[in-house]
Design a protein around this motif. Structure first.
Motif, PDB file in Angstrom:
ATOM      1  N   ALA B  99       0.830  -1.220   0.000  1.00 15.89           N
ATOM      2  CA  ALA B  99       0.000   0.000   0.000  1.00 15.89           C
ATOM      3  C   ALA B  99       0.862   1.267   0.000  1.00 15.89           C
ATOM      4  O   ALA B  99       0.435   2.301  -0.501  1.00 15.89           O
ATOM      5  CB  ALA B  99      -0.912   0.003   1.222  1.00 15.89           C
ATOM      6  N   LYS B 101       4.163   1.268  -1.125  1.00 13.95           N
ATOM      7  CA  LYS B 101       5.306   1.060  -2.022  1.00 13.95           C
ATOM      8  C   LYS B 101       5.504   2.267  -2.952  1.00 13.95           C
ATOM      9  O   LYS B 101       4.545   2.749  -3.552  1.00 13.95           O
ATOM     10  CB  LYS B 101       5.031  -0.200  -2.851  1.00 13.95           C
ATOM     11  CG  LYS B 101       6.215  -0.777  -3.551  1.00 13.95           C
ATOM     12  CD  LYS B 101       5.798  -2.093  -4.197  1.00 13.95           C
ATOM     13  CE  LYS B 101       6.754  -2.522  -5.260  1.00 13.95           C
ATOM     14  NZ  LYS B 101       6.284  -3.723  -5.951  1.00 13.95           N
ATOM     15  N   GLY B 102       6.714   2.721  -3.050  1.00 12.18           N
ATOM     16  CA  GLY B 102       7.014   3.818  -3.979  1.00 12.18           C
ATOM     17  C   GLY B 102       6.994   5.196  -3.339  1.00 12.18           C
ATOM     18  O   GLY B 102       7.417   6.165  -3.940  1.00 12.18           O
ATOM     19  N   ILE B 116       4.123  11.152  -2.845  1.00 19.02           N
ATOM     20  CA  ILE B 116       3.297   9.966  -3.084  1.00 19.02           C
ATOM     21  C   ILE B 116       3.179   9.810  -4.593  1.00 19.02           C
ATOM     22  O   ILE B 116       2.705  10.726  -5.260  1.00 19.02           O
ATOM     23  CB  ILE B 116       1.909  10.121  -2.429  1.00 19.02           C
ATOM     24  CG1 ILE B 116       2.089  10.309  -0.925  1.00 19.02           C
ATOM     25  CG2 ILE B 116       1.027   8.914  -2.717  1.00 19.02           C
ATOM     26  CD1 ILE B 116       0.869  10.792  -0.190  1.00 19.02           C
ATOM     27  N   PRO B 117       3.669   8.703  -5.152  1.00 21.18           N
ATOM     28  CA  PRO B 117       3.675   8.570  -6.613  1.00 21.18           C
ATOM     29  C   PRO B 117       2.276   8.752  -7.190  1.00 21.18           C
ATOM     30  O   PRO B 117       1.291   8.315  -6.603  1.00 21.18           O
ATOM     31  CB  PRO B 117       4.162   7.139  -6.848  1.00 21.18           C
ATOM     32  CG  PRO B 117       4.764   6.711  -5.591  1.00 21.18           C
ATOM     33  CD  PRO B 117       4.138   7.486  -4.489  1.00 21.18           C
ATOM     34  N   GLY B 118       2.221   9.384  -8.318  1.00 22.95           N
ATOM     35  CA  GLY B 118       0.932   9.569  -8.988  1.00 22.95           C
ATOM     36  C   GLY B 118       0.267  10.861  -8.574  1.00 22.95           C
ATOM     37  O   GLY B 118      -0.713  11.276  -9.161  1.00 22.95           O
ATOM     38  N   THR B 119       0.775  11.497  -7.542  1.00 22.03           N
ATOM     39  CA  THR B 119       0.168  12.760  -7.127  1.00 22.03           C
ATOM     40  C   THR B 119       1.022  13.915  -7.619  1.00 22.03           C
ATOM     41  O   THR B 119       2.020  13.737  -8.292  1.00 22.03           O
ATOM     42  CB  THR B 119       0.026  12.861  -5.604  1.00 22.03           C
ATOM     43  OG1 THR B 119       1.307  12.751  -5.033  1.00 22.03           O
ATOM     44  CG2 THR B 119      -0.869  11.774  -5.064  1.00 22.03           C
ATOM     45  N   ARG B 120       0.681  15.072  -7.205  1.00 22.95           N
ATOM     46  CA  ARG B 120       1.309  16.316  -7.626  1.00 22.95           C
ATOM     47  C   ARG B 120       2.755  16.430  -7.146  1.00 22.95           C
ATOM     48  O   ARG B 120       3.536  15.501  -7.222  1.00 22.95           O
ATOM     49  CB  ARG B 120       0.489  17.441  -7.037  1.00 22.95           C
ATOM     50  CG  ARG B 120       0.242  17.165  -5.555  1.00 22.95           C
ATOM     51  CD  ARG B 120      -0.659  18.162  -4.932  1.00 22.95           C
ATOM     52  NE  ARG B 120      -0.899  17.744  -3.550  1.00 22.95           N
ATOM     53  CZ  ARG B 120      -1.525  18.475  -2.685  1.00 22.95           C
ATOM     54  NH1 ARG B 120      -1.983  19.628  -3.029  1.00 22.95           N
ATOM     55  NH2 ARG B 120      -1.716  18.043  -1.465  1.00 22.95           N
ATOM     56  N   GLN B 121       3.085  17.563  -6.627  1.00 24.08           N
ATOM     57  CA  GLN B 121       4.440  17.831  -6.148  1.00 24.08           C
ATOM     58  C   GLN B 121       4.617  17.237  -4.750  1.00 24.08           C
ATOM     59  O   GLN B 121       3.637  16.948  -4.065  1.00 24.08           O
ATOM     60  CB  GLN B 121       4.660  19.344  -6.086  1.00 24.08           C
ATOM     61  CG  GLN B 121       4.384  20.061  -7.387  1.00 24.08           C
ATOM     62  CD  GLN B 121       5.284  19.586  -8.503  1.00 24.08           C
ATOM     63  OE1 GLN B 121       6.464  19.382  -8.302  1.00 24.08           O
ATOM     64  NE2 GLN B 121       4.728  19.367  -9.680  1.00 24.08           N
ATOM     65  N   LYS B 256      10.040  13.075  -8.522  1.00 30.09           N
ATOM     66  CA  LYS B 256       9.134  12.476  -9.508  1.00 30.09           C
ATOM     67  C   LYS B 256       9.885  11.847 -10.675  1.00 30.09           C
ATOM     68  O   LYS B 256       9.315  11.078 -11.441  1.00 30.09           O
ATOM     69  CB  LYS B 256       8.107  13.496 -10.000  1.00 30.09           C
ATOM     70  CG  LYS B 256       8.680  14.739 -10.597  1.00 30.09           C
ATOM     71  CD  LYS B 256       7.560  15.703 -10.967  1.00 30.09           C
ATOM     72  CE  LYS B 256       8.085  17.033 -11.425  1.00 30.09           C
ATOM     73  NZ  LYS B 256       8.674  17.851 -10.356  1.00 30.09           N
ATOM     74  N   HIS B 257      11.158  12.166 -10.827  1.00 31.01           N
ATOM     75  CA  HIS B 257      11.954  11.585 -11.917  1.00 31.01           C
ATOM     76  C   HIS B 257      12.803  10.408 -11.436  1.00 31.01           C
ATOM     77  O   HIS B 257      13.530   9.813 -12.234  1.00 31.01           O
ATOM     78  CB  HIS B 257      12.904  12.644 -12.500  1.00 31.01           C
ATOM     79  CG  HIS B 257      12.212  13.839 -13.058  1.00 31.01           C
ATOM     80  ND1 HIS B 257      11.448  13.792 -14.199  1.00 31.01           N
ATOM     81  CD2 HIS B 257      12.156  15.123 -12.624  1.00 31.01           C
ATOM     82  CE1 HIS B 257      10.969  14.998 -14.442  1.00 31.01           C
ATOM     83  NE2 HIS B 257      11.376  15.818 -13.510  1.00 31.01           N
ATOM     84  N   LEU B 258      12.724  10.105 -10.162  1.00 31.71           N
ATOM     85  CA  LEU B 258      13.629   9.098  -9.583  1.00 31.71           C
ATOM     86  C   LEU B 258      13.367   7.707 -10.169  1.00 31.71           C
ATOM     87  O   LEU B 258      12.231   7.256 -10.220  1.00 31.71           O
ATOM     88  CB  LEU B 258      13.428   9.044  -8.066  1.00 31.71           C
ATOM     89  CG  LEU B 258      14.437   8.219  -7.306  1.00 31.71           C
ATOM     90  CD1 LEU B 258      15.755   8.959  -7.210  1.00 31.71           C
ATOM     91  CD2 LEU B 258      13.919   7.919  -5.911  1.00 31.71           C
ATOM     92  N   ILE B 259      14.437   7.092 -10.601  1.00 38.09           N
ATOM     93  CA  ILE B 259      14.325   5.733 -11.148  1.00 38.09           C
ATOM     94  C   ILE B 259      14.629   4.741 -10.056  1.00 38.09           C
ATOM     95  O   ILE B 259      15.655   4.831  -9.387  1.00 38.09           O
ATOM     96  CB  ILE B 259      15.273   5.565 -12.350  1.00 38.09           C
ATOM     97  CG1 ILE B 259      14.733   6.389 -13.519  1.00 38.09           C
ATOM     98  CG2 ILE B 259      15.426   4.105 -12.728  1.00 38.09           C
ATOM     99  CD1 ILE B 259      15.583   6.371 -14.754  1.00 38.09           C
ATOM    100  N   ARG B 260      13.700   3.804  -9.841  1.00 44.69           N
ATOM    101  CA  ARG B 260      13.870   2.840  -8.746  1.00 44.69           C
ATOM    102  C   ARG B 260      14.667   1.627  -9.186  1.00 44.69           C
ATOM    103  O   ARG B 260      14.648   1.262 -10.315  1.00 44.69           O
ATOM    104  CB  ARG B 260      12.506   2.415  -8.229  1.00 44.69           C
ATOM    105  CG  ARG B 260      11.830   3.545  -7.527  1.00 44.69           C
ATOM    106  CD  ARG B 260      10.389   3.278  -7.270  1.00 44.69           C
ATOM    107  NE  ARG B 260       9.781   4.472  -6.726  1.00 44.69           N
ATOM    108  CZ  ARG B 260       9.254   5.431  -7.451  1.00 44.69           C
ATOM    109  NH1 ARG B 260       9.250   5.334  -8.754  1.00 44.69           N
ATOM    110  NH2 ARG B 260       8.721   6.497  -6.891  1.00 44.69           N
TER     111      ARG B 260
END
Lengths: 427, 260
Positions: B99, B101-102, B116-121, B256-260
Motif C-alpha cells: 500500500a 510502495k514507492g 506519493i507517486p501519482g500525485t502532484r508535487q 518524480k523523476h527518480l528511477i527505482r
C-alpha cells in the motif's frame, strides 16, 4: 482507447530507441478496490421533485483494479503507465471502462534536464481540499467518495510535453498542452512554473497562457517540529462558472421562461482564489488539518438567490404546470440547473477540517473530514474507519453525511447520506 | 649442579615475576590513560564518537525494517531503503507494505517532504509526523545527533557518560535528549527523548551490536512510547554500505523523476 494504445506504441518505440535495449529494470505496484455504497435518498428535492428527473439507485457495487508499471533503463529513461478499470453496477446502469491516468516517457536529457512526453496527471498546489493554482485538472471526472489524496492520484491525465530544469535551489518547468480535439477537450495552452526553496520555505509561481490567462502562487513552511502552514492563490481573467440565462418568455408577460446555460459575460474581470491552511501533529500522532478557501468565481449571495428562485419556480411549475403547459419544459430547466451544479465550488467561502488518527488501537485508522459552506451553512461530514487486515489488505467503513437547508448547496443533493464499505487489496 | 639448578630456578622466577608484575601494571596504566582520555574528551567530541558509531560515514545506504509492538503483539511492519548524503540529507524509499510502495520521504537540512507517486508535487511535512508506531519521520531520516543538537555532559558514572543534547533550532523533532553513552567504548546505549516542554516522549535502546563496515554498530533500536506504556517499535538495520548517491536525488523536484 485507440488513442491510448497509439500513444503507448509511440512512447514504447521512443523508449526502446532511446534506451538501445540495455540495462532495464521493471517496477510495478497496484491495488484492487471493491466497494459497496448505500444511498439514503431524499423523496423530494428542489432539483429533483418527487425523484422524477433522476431515479437514483439506492446502492452501487464498484470494483476498480488500478495498476502502475514503470520500465526503467540505466541511461535515465522511464516509461510509466497507470491505468484503472472501474466497473460499477446499480439499478440504473452496469458499466465499465478503461481509464489511463498516466502513459508517458520521462527522459533524462542531461542530469538536470528532463523531458516528459505523453499523458500525464499533472497537478500543482499545496492545498488538500482545493487547489486554485492547479490549472490542468479542471475538466476531469473526480470520485468524491475517495479520500482527498486518492482523488488527486486517480485522475485522468492530459496529453502534454514538459521540459524541467532542476537546479540546487530552484526548478523551472515549461509545459505545453496541445489542443487536439481527438485527444482532449482542452485547447492549446502553455504553463510555466518556477519553484524554489529557501531556508524552510517552499515557494512556487505558475503562469498559464491558454483560454484564460492564469497566475498562481504556492507557499508552504513548517514552524517548529509539529506545525505546517500553507497558502495557495490563483488569479484568473474571465470566469468558467456557468449560470442560468433566460432564452425566452414562454407566455408573454407570464414571467415563465425557458433557460440555457452560459458563462458569465464579464470576460475581463479578474477572479481571485485563495486557500490558507495549516496542519498540526500531536505527540500521540493525531493530525489536524484546517483550510479556508475563498473562491471569487463562486456564486455571490445574490447570484445564488437568483439561481434558487429559478429552481424553486421551475420546481413549482413542474409539479403544478401553469396554463396547462407541458411539465417537460420545466424538467428541462431543472436539468440545466442540475448540470451546472459543481459541488464544493458553487459558492465563495468554504472551511475544510480533517482529523486523522493513524494506528488507533494498533491497526485502525480513524478520520473525520468536514467541508463547510460558510455562505449558506450547509456541509458534508465524512467520518471513516479503516482496519488493516494484514500487510496487503484493508477494510474500511466511511460515510458522507450531507446537511443544510433545502435551498443550500449540499442540501440540494438527492441523498441525505452515503455509506460505504470498501475492501482494498494491494499487490 | 645444585648451583646450576638454583640459577635456572632463579632466572625462571625472575622472568615469571617480571611478566606477572609488569603486565597488570601496564594494563592498569593503559586503562588509566584511556580513562584520562575519556575524561579529557568534551561533550562535542563524545557526541561525534557516538555519531560515528551510528553512521559509518557521510554517504551511505541502508535498509530498515520498522516493526511496531503493542503489549508484545506484533503489528504490520514497514520496510524502507534509506540513502544518506553529507549527514544532513536523507532519502527514504518505502518498499513494503504494498500500500505504501514507492512513497519517498526526503529530508534536506531541516526541511522534509513526502512524495506519493501519482500525485502532484512533494508535500512539505513536519518532523513530528509519524511514520509508523513510535517512529517519527525524523527518527529514520536523521542518523546523527550533532547536526541538530548541542551536547553537554551532565554526569559521568563508572558505566555511562550522560549527555544532554539541546536542540540548536526550534524546528527539530525533540526539545532535548538525554543520551547514555558507554564510558568504555562510546556506544550509545539508551536515549530519552523530551518535548520542548520537557515531557518525556520516548525511550530508545540501542542493541544488537554487530561488526558492520569495520566497526561494531547497533543493528537494532527499540523505541518505547512513554505516553502509552506497553507500546514500542523495533527498528532493524541491515545492508549498510558506503555509497555515494548523486546530489540531485536530494532535490525535491527530482523525486518524480527518480528511477527505482
Amino acid at each position: 482507447m485507440r488513442v491510448n494504445l497509439l500513444w503507448g506504441i509511440i512512447l514504447m518505440s521512443l523508449f526502446f530507441w532511446y534506451s538501445n535495449v540495455q540495462g532495464y529494470s521493471f517496477y510495478y505496484r497496484g491495488s484492487i478496490e471493491a466497494k459497496y455504497s448505500h444511498y439514503d435518498l431524499k423523496n423530494d428535492t428542489l432539483l429533483n421533485p418527487n425523484r422524477d428527473l433522476s431515479a437514483f439507485s439506492t446502492y452501487q457495487y464498484f470494483l476498480e483494479p488500478d495498476f502502475v508499471f514503470e520500465l526503467n533503463n540505466d541511461k535515465g529513461a522511464r516509461l510509466v503507465a497507470k491505468t484503472r478499470i472501474p466497473w460499477k453496477k446499480n439499478t440504473q446502469e452496469h458499466d465499465s471502462e478503461i481509464v489511463v491516468d498516466n502513459l508517458y516517457a520521462d527522459i533524462t536529457i542531461f542530469p538536470e534536464l528532463f523531458l516528459t512526453v505523453g499523458k500525464f496527471n499533472l497537478q500543482d498546489g499545496v492545498g488538500l481540499s482545493y487547489n486554485p493554482s492547479s490549472f490542468l485538472e479542471a475538466k476531469k471526472t473526480i470520485d468524491y467518495s475517495k479520500s482527498e489524496e486518492e482523488q488527486k492520484q486517480d485522475q485522468e491525465g492530459l496529453y502534454l510535453a514538459r521540459v524541467e530544469w532542476i537546479q540546487e535551489n530552484y526548478t523551472l518547468s515549461l509545459v505545453t498542452i496541445p489542443g487536439i480535439s481527438s485527444l482532449q477537450e482542452e485547447n492549446t495552452g502553455v504553463l510555466s512554473k518556477l519553484s524554489t526553496t529557501f531556508d524552510s520555505y517552499d515557494l512556487a509561481f505558475h503562469y498559464y497562457h491558454g483560454d484564460y490567462p492564469l497566475f498562481g502562487t504556492n507557499f508552504s513552511s513548517t514552524i517548529g517540529d509539529s506545525l505546517g502552514i500553507h497558502w495557495e492563490s490563483g488569479l484568473k481573467k474571465g470566469s468558467q462558472q456557468k449560470i442560468l440565462t433566460t432564452v425566452s418568455e414562454i407566455i408573454p408577460a407570464s414571467g415563465i421562461y425557458s433557460y440555457d446555460t452560459a458563462y458569465r459575460e464579464n470576460e475581463d474581470q479578474i477572479y481571485i482564489k485563495n486557500l490558507i491552511g495549516g496542519n498540526y501533529t500531536f505527540p500521540n500522532k493525531l493530525n489536524l488539518i484546517v483550510e479556508y478557501y475563498y473562491n471569487q468565481e463562486g456564486y455571490s449571495n445574490k447570484e445564488w438567490q437568483d439561481f434558487i428562485d429559478i429552481v424553486s419556480a421551475n420546481n413549482n411549475y413542474y409539479l403544478n404546470p401553469p396554463f396547462s403547459l407541458d411539465p417537460g419544459i420545466f424538467s428541462q430547466n431543472l436539468g440545466l440547473a442540475n448540470f451546472i451544479m459543481n459541488y464544493k465550488y458553487m459558492r465563495e467561502n468554504y472551511l475544510f477540517f480533517r482529523a486523522s488518527y493513524p494506528e488507533f488501537l494498533g491497526q485502525f485508522n480513524l478520520t473525520l473530514a468536514l467541508l463547510f459552506n460558510i455562505d449558506d451553512k450547509s456541509s458534508v461530514a465524512m467520518p471513516g474507519i479503516k482496519y488493516a487486515i494484514d500487510q496487503q489488505s484493508t477494510v474500511a467503513l466511511s460515510w458522507s453525511i450531507f446537511s443544510g437547508k433545502a435551498d443550500s448547496e449540499f442540501g440540494l443533493l438527492s441523498w441525505h447520506n452515503e455509506g460505504r464499505i470498501i475492501f482494498s487489496y494491494f499487490l | 649442579m645444585i648451583k646450576k639448578n638454583l640459577l635456572v630456578v632463579s632466572v625462571v622466577f625472575f622472568l615469571t615475576s617480571v611478566v606477572f608484575s609488569t603486565t597488570p601494571s601496564e594494563n592498569l596504566q593503559t586503562l588509566k590513560r584511556k580513562s584520562n582520555a575519556v575524561s579529557k574528551l568534551n561533550a562535542k567530541e563524545i557526541l561525534e564518537k557516538v555519531d560515528n558509531i551510528r553512521a559509518p560515514g557521510t554517504n551511505f545506504v541502508f535498509k530498515l525494517e520498522v516493526v511496531p509492538y503493542k503489549n508484545g503483539k506484533k503489528a504490520p511492519a514497514q520496510k524502507l531503503t534509506v540513502r544518506v548524503k553529507d549527514h544532513d540529507k536523507s532519502l527514504v524509499e518505502f518498499t513494503y507494505p504494498p500500500a505504501n510502495k514507492g512513497r519517498l520521504l526526503l529530508m534536506n537540512s531541516n526541511n522534509m517532504w513526502i512524495y506519493i507517486p501519482g500525485t502532484r508535487q512533494p508535500i512539505r511535512i513536519s518532523p513530528q509526523q509519524r511514520l509508523l508506531g513510535q517512529v517519527a519521520n525524523g527518527d529514520v531520516a536523521r542518523v546523527v545527533y550533532s547536526i541538530d543538537y548541542q551536547a553537554k555532559i551532565i554526569n559521568r558514572s563508572k558505566k555511562y557518560i550522560k549527555l544532554l543534547l539541546k536542540a540548536k533550532k526550534g524546528n527539530v523533532q525533540y526539545g532535548q535528549i538525554v543520551l547514555f553513552v558507554n564510558r568504555k567504548n562510546f556506544y550509545p546505549e539508551k536515549a530519552l527523548f523530551y518535548t520542548k516542554s520537557d515531557r518525556l516522549l520516548k525511550t530508545a535502546y540501542y542493541k544488537d551490536y554487530q561488526e558492520v563496515l569495520g566497526k561494531l554498530r547497533p543493528q537494532l533500536v527499540e523505541i518505547h512510547d512513554e505516553l502509552r506504556k506497553g507500546q514500542y517499535t523495533v527498528m532493524k538495520y541491515s545492508g549498510m554500505e558506503m555509497k555515494n548517491t548523486p546530489g540531485s536525488y536530494f532535490q525535491k523536484s527530482y523525486l518524480k523523476h527518480l528511477i527505482r
